[in-house]
Motif scaffolding. Structure first.
Motif, PDB file in Angstrom:
ATOM      1  N   GLU A  20       0.791  -1.391   0.054  1.00  0.00           N
ATOM      2  CA  GLU A  20      -0.040  -0.010   0.035  1.00  0.00           C
ATOM      3  C   GLU A  20       0.971   1.419  -0.038  1.00  0.00           C
ATOM      4  O   GLU A  20       0.794   2.270  -0.713  1.00  0.00           O
ATOM      5  CB  GLU A  20      -0.824   0.023   1.137  1.00  0.00           C
ATOM      6  N   ILE A  21       1.948   1.194   0.663  1.00  0.00           N
ATOM      7  CA  ILE A  21       2.818   2.576   0.744  1.00  0.00           C
ATOM      8  C   ILE A  21       3.457   2.644  -0.545  1.00  0.00           C
ATOM      9  O   ILE A  21       3.584   3.716  -1.102  1.00  0.00           O
ATOM     10  CB  ILE A  21       3.988   2.200   1.870  1.00  0.00           C
ATOM     11  N   LEU A  22       4.072   1.509  -1.217  1.00  0.00           N
ATOM     12  CA  LEU A  22       4.807   1.644  -2.297  1.00  0.00           C
ATOM     13  C   LEU A  22       3.973   2.131  -3.637  1.00  0.00           C
ATOM     14  O   LEU A  22       4.448   2.427  -4.445  1.00  0.00           O
ATOM     15  CB  LEU A  22       5.722   0.438  -2.674  1.00  0.00           C
ATOM     16  N   ASN A  23       2.771   1.737  -3.563  1.00  0.00           N
ATOM     17  CA  ASN A  23       1.612   2.100  -4.552  1.00  0.00           C
ATOM     18  C   ASN A  23       0.879   3.214  -4.479  1.00  0.00           C
ATOM     19  O   ASN A  23       0.005   3.592  -4.884  1.00  0.00           O
ATOM     20  CB  ASN A  23       0.919   0.847  -4.817  1.00  0.00           C
ATOM     21  N   GLY A  24       1.271   3.893  -3.310  1.00  0.00           N
ATOM     22  CA  GLY A  24       0.879   5.553  -3.159  1.00  0.00           C
ATOM     23  C   GLY A  24      -0.594   5.498  -2.308  1.00  0.00           C
ATOM     24  O   GLY A  24      -1.144   6.446  -2.569  1.00  0.00           O
ATOM     25  N   ARG A  25      -0.821   4.350  -1.862  1.00  0.00           N
ATOM     26  CA  ARG A  25      -2.190   4.199  -1.313  1.00  0.00           C
ATOM     27  C   ARG A  25      -2.234   4.861  -0.149  1.00  0.00           C
ATOM     28  O   ARG A  25      -3.333   4.826   0.774  1.00  0.00           O
ATOM     29  CB  ARG A  25      -2.824   2.962  -1.318  1.00  0.00           C
ATOM     30  N   SER A  57      12.883  -0.280   9.406  1.00  0.00           N
ATOM     31  CA  SER A  57      14.248  -0.921   8.760  1.00  0.00           C
ATOM     32  C   SER A  57      14.460  -0.811   7.134  1.00  0.00           C
ATOM     33  O   SER A  57      15.524  -0.219   6.765  1.00  0.00           O
ATOM     34  CB  SER A  57      14.542  -2.196   9.169  1.00  0.00           C
ATOM     35  N   ASP A  58      13.195  -0.818   6.655  1.00  0.00           N
ATOM     36  CA  ASP A  58      13.297  -0.861   5.172  1.00  0.00           C
ATOM     37  C   ASP A  58      13.431   0.782   4.785  1.00  0.00           C
ATOM     38  O   ASP A  58      13.696   1.123   3.550  1.00  0.00           O
ATOM     39  CB  ASP A  58      11.939  -1.189   4.562  1.00  0.00           C
ATOM     40  N   GLY A  59      13.158   1.651   5.577  1.00  0.00           N
ATOM     41  CA  GLY A  59      13.194   3.020   5.292  1.00  0.00           C
ATOM     42  C   GLY A  59      11.853   3.663   4.733  1.00  0.00           C
ATOM     43  O   GLY A  59      11.990   4.843   4.230  1.00  0.00           O
ATOM     44  N   LEU A  60      10.790   2.779   4.999  1.00  0.00           N
ATOM     45  CA  LEU A  60       9.631   3.392   4.200  1.00  0.00           C
ATOM     46  C   LEU A  60       8.547   4.137   5.136  1.00  0.00           C
ATOM     47  O   LEU A  60       7.902   4.915   4.802  1.00  0.00           O
ATOM     48  CB  LEU A  60       8.604   2.040   3.823  1.00  0.00           C
ATOM     49  N   VAL A  71       7.771   7.803   4.887  1.00  0.00           N
ATOM     50  CA  VAL A  71       8.818   8.644   4.803  1.00  0.00           C
ATOM     51  C   VAL A  71       8.562   9.497   3.292  1.00  0.00           C
ATOM     52  O   VAL A  71       8.579   8.875   2.459  1.00  0.00           O
ATOM     53  CB  VAL A  71      10.237   7.881   4.641  1.00  0.00           C
ATOM     54  N   VAL A  72       8.987  10.805   3.429  1.00  0.00           N
ATOM     55  CA  VAL A  72       8.930  11.615   2.389  1.00  0.00           C
ATOM     56  C   VAL A  72      10.411  12.297   2.333  1.00  0.00           C
ATOM     57  O   VAL A  72      11.052  12.573   3.087  1.00  0.00           O
ATOM     58  CB  VAL A  72       7.847  12.891   2.426  1.00  0.00           C
ATOM     59  N   PRO A  73      11.219  11.806   1.097  1.00  0.00           N
ATOM     60  CA  PRO A  73      12.440  12.168   0.917  1.00  0.00           C
ATOM     61  C   PRO A  73      12.568  13.653   0.911  1.00  0.00           C
ATOM     62  O   PRO A  73      11.807  14.471   0.813  1.00  0.00           O
ATOM     63  CB  PRO A  73      12.855  11.643  -0.431  1.00  0.00           C
ATOM     64  N   SER A  74      13.868  14.076   1.728  1.00  0.00           N
ATOM     65  CA  SER A  74      14.092  15.628   1.841  1.00  0.00           C
ATOM     66  C   SER A  74      14.626  15.898   0.426  1.00  0.00           C
ATOM     67  O   SER A  74      14.803  15.224  -0.617  1.00  0.00           O
ATOM     68  CB  SER A  74      15.370  15.858   2.594  1.00  0.00           C
ATOM     69  N   GLN A 159      10.553   3.430  -6.484  1.00  0.00           N
ATOM     70  CA  GLN A 159       9.849   3.503  -5.329  1.00  0.00           C
ATOM     71  C   GLN A 159       9.948   4.549  -4.141  1.00  0.00           C
ATOM     72  O   GLN A 159       9.213   4.779  -3.775  1.00  0.00           O
ATOM     73  CB  GLN A 159       9.936   1.748  -4.630  1.00  0.00           C
ATOM     74  N   LYS A 160      11.203   4.563  -4.104  1.00  0.00           N
ATOM     75  CA  LYS A 160      11.387   5.651  -3.023  1.00  0.00           C
ATOM     76  C   LYS A 160      11.154   7.084  -3.347  1.00  0.00           C
ATOM     77  O   LYS A 160      10.896   7.759  -2.380  1.00  0.00           O
ATOM     78  CB  LYS A 160      13.225   5.824  -2.832  1.00  0.00           C
TER      79      LYS A 160
END
Length: 227
Positions: A20-25, A57-60, A71-74, A159-160
Motif C-alpha cells: 500500500e505504501i509503495l503504490n501510493g495508497r 528498517s526498510d526506510g519506508l 517517509v517523504v524524501p528531503s 519506489q523511493k
C-alpha cells in the motif's frame, strides 16, 4: 486473519502495508498507529508492531510523536535519487549504443507501444496513480535492454521517490505530454535510432537535474497542500 500464528500475521501485515505504501495508497499525512492498523488488518498489536519495525528498517516509515508515518524524501535526498534515476534510465540505451551486440527486446517494446497508443487515443483523467503507468513504461524500457540488475536498481529508486512523483500527474497536459514522449522514445528505439532515443529519453526524465528538482519541489508543495 487473527487465527493465524503470529509469524504469519506479521508477514501478511508487513507485505500488505508495504504494498500500500509503495503504490501510493497511504498518504504521507496519514497516522499509522498500532491500534488503527490492528483494527484495519483484524489482528492484535504484536504483528502490527513487528511489521512496522520491518518497515522502519526498510526506510519506508519513520517514527513520529503519534506513531509512524510514510517517509517523504528531503529535497537533498530527492536530488541524489533523481540523479541516480537519470543515470539508470539512460544506461539502458547507452549500453546498446556502446555495444552493437546488445539488442532491445522488440516484442516487449511493441507490446508497450500498443498500450501507450491506446492511452493516447483515450487519455485517462489526471490522477496521482498515473505514476504507476509511468514507472511501468520505464521498467519495460530498461528490461528490454537485457540488464536485469539495472532494471532492479531503477525499480528501487522509483519506489523511493514515488510518494513525491505521484503528485506530478495532476494536470491533463502532463498526462498527454508523458504519453506522447513515451511513444516517441519507443518508436526511436524500435527503429534502432538509439542516439536520438537517448536524447529523447534524457529530455523526458529531465535535461538537467535542476529542472527535475523544480518539478519535485512543486510536487512536494502539492502534497503539503493536499495534506
Amino acid at each position: 486473519m487473527s487465527t493465524e500464528d503470529p509469524r504469519s500475521l506479521r508477514d501478511v501485515v508487513y507485505q500488505q502495508l508495504r504494498d500500500e505504501i509503495l503504490n501510493g495508497r497511504v498518504s504521507p499525512r496519514e497516522r499509522l498507529t498500532e491500534p488503527k492498523l490492528g483494527k484495519q488488518f483484524d489482528v492484535s498489536r504484536t504483528p502490527v508492531r513487528e511489521a512496522l519495525s520491518r518497515l522502519l528498517s526498510d526506510g519506508l516509515v519513520e517514527r513520529t510523536d503519534f506513531g509512524y508515518a510514510v517517509v517523504v524524501p528531503s529535497l537533498e535526498d530527492l536530488r541524489n535519487l533523481y540523479e541516480l534515476r537519470i543515470t539508470l534510465e539512460l544506461r539502458g540505451i547507452a549500453r546498446a549504443i556502446e555495444n552493437p551486440q546488445v539488442r532491445h527486446d522488440e516484442e516487449l517494446l511493441r507490446t508497450e507501444r500498443e498500450k501507450w497508443a491506446d492511452l493516447r487515443d483515450a487519455p485517462p483523467e489526471p490522477d496521482a496513480s498515473f505514476v504507476l503507468f509511468d514507472e511501468g513504461f520505464h521498467q519495460v524500457l530498461s528490461r528490454s535492454s537485457g540488464n536485469t540488475q539495472l532494471t532492479g536498481a531503477l525499480v528501487t529508486v522509483n519506489q523511493k521517490i514515488r510518494a513525491v512523483r505521484m503528485h506530478d500527474f495532476v494536470e491533463p497536459d502532463r498526462i498527454t505530454a508523458t504519453i506522447d514522449e513515451h511513444l516517441e522514445i519507443l518508436t526511436l528505439v524500435l527503429a534502432r535510432e538509439l542516439p536520438s532515443a537517448l536524447t529523447a529519453l534524457h529530455k523526458h526524465v529531465g535535461e538537467s537535474l535542476e529542472v527535475v528538482m523544480e518539478r519535485a519541489t512543486r510536487s512536494m508543495t502539492r502534497m503539503a497542500l493536499a495534506g
